[in-house]
Design an enzyme around this catalytic site. Structure first.
Site, PDB file in Angstrom:
ATOM      1  CB  VAL A 223     146.232 120.353  41.651  1.00 50.48           C
ATOM      2  CG1 VAL A 223     146.532 120.285  43.144  1.00 50.48           C
ATOM      3  CG2 VAL A 223     145.472 119.109  41.211  1.00 50.48           C
ATOM      4  CB  ALA A 224     149.464 124.300  41.160  1.00 54.08           C
ATOM      5  CE1 TYR A 225     144.964 131.228  39.033  1.00 54.03           C
ATOM      6  CE2 TYR A 225     142.899 130.511  40.026  1.00 54.03           C
ATOM      7  CZ  TYR A 225     143.694 131.513  39.504  1.00 54.03           C
ATOM      8  OH  TYR A 225     143.235 132.808  39.472  1.00 54.03           O
TER       9      TYR A 225
ATOM     10  CB  VAL B  59     150.206 127.687  38.253  1.00 50.44           C
ATOM     11  CG1 VAL B  59     150.579 128.062  39.659  1.00 50.44           C
ATOM     12  CG2 VAL B  59     151.093 128.351  37.237  1.00 50.44           C
ATOM     13  N   GLY B  60     148.666 124.444  37.214  1.00 51.47           N
ATOM     14  CA  GLY B  60     147.504 123.914  36.495  1.00 51.47           C
ATOM     15  C   GLY B  60     146.300 123.850  37.414  1.00 51.47           C
TER      16      GLY B  60
ATOM     17  CE  LYS C 298     146.548 107.528  37.379  1.00 53.66           C
ATOM     18  NZ  LYS C 298     146.497 108.378  38.569  1.00 53.66           N
TER      19      LYS C 298
HETATM   20  N1  LIG Z   1     143.909 116.621  39.520  1.00 50.23           N
HETATM   21  C1  LIG Z   1     143.926 115.892  40.625  1.00 50.23           C
HETATM   22  O1  LIG Z   1     142.920 115.797  41.353  1.00 50.23           O
HETATM   23  C2  LIG Z   1     145.188 115.186  41.034  1.00 50.23           C
HETATM   24  C3  LIG Z   1     145.140 114.268  42.109  1.00 50.23           C
HETATM   25  C4  LIG Z   1     146.325 113.656  42.512  1.00 50.23           C
HETATM   26  C5  LIG Z   1     147.505 113.934  41.854  1.00 50.23           C
HETATM   27  N2  LIG Z   1     147.523 114.822  40.813  1.00 50.23           N
HETATM   28  C6  LIG Z   1     148.789 115.096  40.158  1.00 50.23           C
HETATM   29  O2  LIG Z   1     149.113 116.492  40.321  1.00 50.23           O
HETATM   30  C7  LIG Z   1     149.793 116.975  39.157  1.00 50.23           C
HETATM   31  C8  LIG Z   1     149.043 118.170  38.591  1.00 50.23           C
HETATM   32  O3  LIG Z   1     147.727 117.786  38.238  1.00 50.23           O
HETATM   33  P1  LIG Z   1     146.733 118.808  37.539  1.00 50.23           P
HETATM   34  O4  LIG Z   1     145.418 118.128  37.492  1.00 50.23           O
HETATM   35  O5  LIG Z   1     146.849 120.154  38.162  1.00 50.23           O
HETATM   36  O6  LIG Z   1     147.340 118.834  36.081  1.00 50.23           O
HETATM   37  P2  LIG Z   1     147.358 120.046  35.040  1.00 50.23           P
HETATM   38  O7  LIG Z   1     147.706 119.446  33.733  1.00 50.23           O
HETATM   39  O8  LIG Z   1     146.121 120.870  35.158  1.00 50.23           O
HETATM   40  O9  LIG Z   1     148.571 120.950  35.574  1.00 50.23           O
HETATM   41  C9  LIG Z   1     149.898 120.649  35.400  1.00 50.23           C
HETATM   42  C10 LIG Z   1     150.620 121.928  35.024  1.00 50.23           C
HETATM   43  O10 LIG Z   1     152.014 121.666  34.970  1.00 50.23           O
HETATM   44  C11 LIG Z   1     152.561 122.354  33.877  1.00 50.23           C
HETATM   45  N3  LIG Z   1     153.842 121.749  33.506  1.00 50.23           N
HETATM   46  C12 LIG Z   1     154.078 120.619  32.799  1.00 50.23           C
HETATM   47  N4  LIG Z   1     155.409 120.407  32.689  1.00 50.23           N
HETATM   48  C13 LIG Z   1     156.007 121.412  33.364  1.00 50.23           C
HETATM   49  C14 LIG Z   1     157.358 121.743  33.644  1.00 50.23           C
HETATM   50  N5  LIG Z   1     158.366 121.003  33.191  1.00 50.23           N
HETATM   51  N6  LIG Z   1     157.629 122.847  34.384  1.00 50.23           N
HETATM   52  C15 LIG Z   1     156.619 123.616  34.844  1.00 50.23           C
HETATM   53  N7  LIG Z   1     155.332 123.351  34.611  1.00 50.23           N
HETATM   54  C16 LIG Z   1     155.027 122.269  33.891  1.00 50.23           C
HETATM   55  C17 LIG Z   1     151.487 122.288  32.813  1.00 50.23           C
HETATM   56  O11 LIG Z   1     151.672 123.288  31.823  1.00 50.23           O
HETATM   57  C18 LIG Z   1     150.218 122.477  33.645  1.00 50.23           C
HETATM   58  O12 LIG Z   1     149.854 123.839  33.750  1.00 50.23           O
HETATM   59  C19 LIG Z   1     149.884 115.774  38.205  1.00 50.23           C
HETATM   60  O13 LIG Z   1     151.119 115.137  38.424  1.00 50.23           O
HETATM   61  C20 LIG Z   1     148.753 114.854  38.659  1.00 50.23           C
HETATM   62  O14 LIG Z   1     148.999 113.496  38.370  1.00 50.23           O
HETATM   63  C21 LIG Z   1     146.394 115.455  40.401  1.00 50.23           C
HETATM   64  C1  LIG Z   2     140.963 111.309  41.219  1.00 50.74           C
HETATM   65  C2  LIG Z   2     141.871 110.152  41.289  1.00 50.74           C
HETATM   66  C3  LIG Z   2     141.111 108.892  41.131  1.00 50.74           C
HETATM   67  C4  LIG Z   2     142.976 110.208  40.298  1.00 50.74           C
HETATM   68  C5  LIG Z   2     143.990 111.266  40.593  1.00 50.74           C
HETATM   69  N1  LIG Z   2     144.489 111.797  39.377  1.00 50.74           N
HETATM   70  C6  LIG Z   2     145.106 110.707  41.453  1.00 50.74           C
HETATM   71  O1  LIG Z   2     146.206 110.508  40.975  1.00 50.74           O
HETATM   72  O2  LIG Z   2     144.940 110.513  42.628  1.00 50.74           O
END
Ligand SMILES: NC(=O)c1ccc[n+]([C@@H]2O[C@H](COP(=O)([O-])OP(=O)(O)OC[C@H]3O[C@@H](n4cnc5c(N)ncnc54)[C@H](O)[C@@H]3O)[C@@H](O)[C@H]2O)c1
Ligand SMILES: CC(C)C[C@H](N)C(=O)O
Length: 363
Positions: free
Chosen positions: A183-185, A180-181, A80
């Protein structure tokens, strides 16, 4: 932190510090373990309070990727990167190009992707300097991993619901979603479609309003999400939200979400196990994104990647089965599964080969 002591204790291979005065790049690449193949893991850009905090985050996240890739059955090790800086203010194209050159210098030991604070555009800039990057905007690339991660989380929530409630349907279940970023959306779309009742919280009010409007979700203040009546708590913001302060407040029978490093410490994993809460280990349930980007290494095929993401349901069933059989917390069961795979490959690689074949040879 004594860095070498820490690296030795948790078996890290390499830590690379990258500095470029012109662009302001300050990046740390952590490579944890490459037994299974080149280290694949995203690049996070974040405002750290100190350099020590950034190093710790890079190390912790890299180890998580080793376990995530191993548990997902990928021929990839774990690594990472963290870039120190504010993704809203400190980015410039030269920064990502300079970073790309550092990655190229590692000659395939590390392959990067998106993570919190980085985007497809950033991957495109890195790609100007190196091929060891996934998730770019090219047609042949897998693109943004978030929607696929969401699909895996949805499948994982269903597996956890089956374990806790005896059936995997989420129809009529109340699910509290923290953050609700990206992933969550996308996750909300799947859950809403199947008839789940959603409660959402985010520090970003616009994100909350969008989810309320689109999914008829109920909104609560970020601090109140731990107290709501719900069947499933889905942490989809940042890590360490399962801790001594939140566990007594949680009413859910299931914890299943996308955030990395959800347990503040392993002790918190023991406590929720004793309380009978079904916890879907974070790196197993959120592996959809990495499964998707890893597919690029074989020439991206969306249907094949999606099919593999669906195996998250079975992997979690296996984790729950080991947990029940041996009466151990699910996070321990998942670690065992991942470690057994790494060990068996390590033990079988005991012969000298001049040119080792690995996943990159298939590109
Ligand atoms: N994007 C991916 O494919 C992926 C893959 C594996 C893991 N993840 C993990 O999933 C999580 C979300 O990823 P994402 O890409 O949706 O990120 P993102 O930044 O789009 O969404 C995160 C959301 O959380 C909100 N947030 C931050 N602090 C907060 C709090 N204290 N209370 C409530 N909301 C809060 C932010 O405002 C944002 O809307 C991260 O921990 C990331 O490491 C993401
Ligand atoms: C797409 C992946 C390589 C990275 C992702 N953010 C994870 O934590 O799994």
């Amino acid at each position: 932190m004594e860095i070498f002591t820490y690296m030795e204790k948790y078996d890290y291979e390499q830590l690379v510090f990258c500095q470029d005065k012109n662009s302001g790049l300050k990046a740390i690449i952590a490579i944890h373990d490459t037994t299974l193949g080149p280290a694949l893991g995203g690049t996070r850009m974040w405002t750290y309070d100190s350099e020590a905090e950034a190093i710790e985050d890079a190390l912790r996240l890299a180890k998580g990727m080793t376990y995530k890739n191993a548990a997902a059955g990928l021929d990839l090790g774990g690594g990472k990167t963290v870039i120190i800086g504010d993704p809203k203010k400190d980015k410039n194209p030269e920064m990502f190009r300079a970073f790309g050159r550092y990655i190229q210098g590692l000659n395939g030991r590390y392959i990067t992707a998106e993570d919190v604070g980085t985007t497809e555009d950033d991957m495109d800039l890195i790609h100007l300097e190196t091929d060891f990057v996934t998730g770019t905007s090219e047609a042949s690339s897998s693109g943004n991993p978030s929607p696929v991660t969401a699909y895996g989380i949805y499948k994982g929530i269903k597996a956890a619901a089956k374990e806790a409630f005896g059936e995997d349907s989420v129809k009529g279940r109340t699910i509290a979603i923290q953050g609700v970023g990206n992933v969550a959306y996308a996750l909300c779309e799947y859950l809403h479609e199947e008839g789940a009742k959603l409660i959402v919280a985010d520090i970003n009010k616009a994100a909350v309003a969008k989810a309320v409007e689109a999914f008829d979700a109920k909104a609560v203040d970020p601090e109140d999400i731990y107290d709501v009546d719900c069947d499933i708590y889905s942490p989809c913001a940042l890590g360490a939200t399962i801790n001594e302060e939140t566990i007594p407040r949680l009413k859910a029978k299931v914890i299943a979400g996308s955030a990395n490093n959800q347990l503040k410490t392993t002790e918190h994993g023991d406590i929720i196990h004793e309380k009978g809460i079904v916890y879907a280990p974070d790196y197993v349930i959120n592996s959809g994104g990495v499964i998707n980007v890893a597919d690029e290494l074989h020439g991206y095929n969306q249907a094949r990647a999606k099919k593999k993401v669906e195996t998250i349901y079975d992997s979690l069933n296996k984790v729950f089965e080991i947990s029940r059989r041996d009466n151990i917390p699910t996070y321990v069961a998942a670690d065992r599964m991942a470690e057994e795979r790494i060990e068996s490959v390590r033990n079988s690689r005991n012969q000298f080969l001049l040119n080792n074949h690995h996943v990159l040879s298939r590109r």
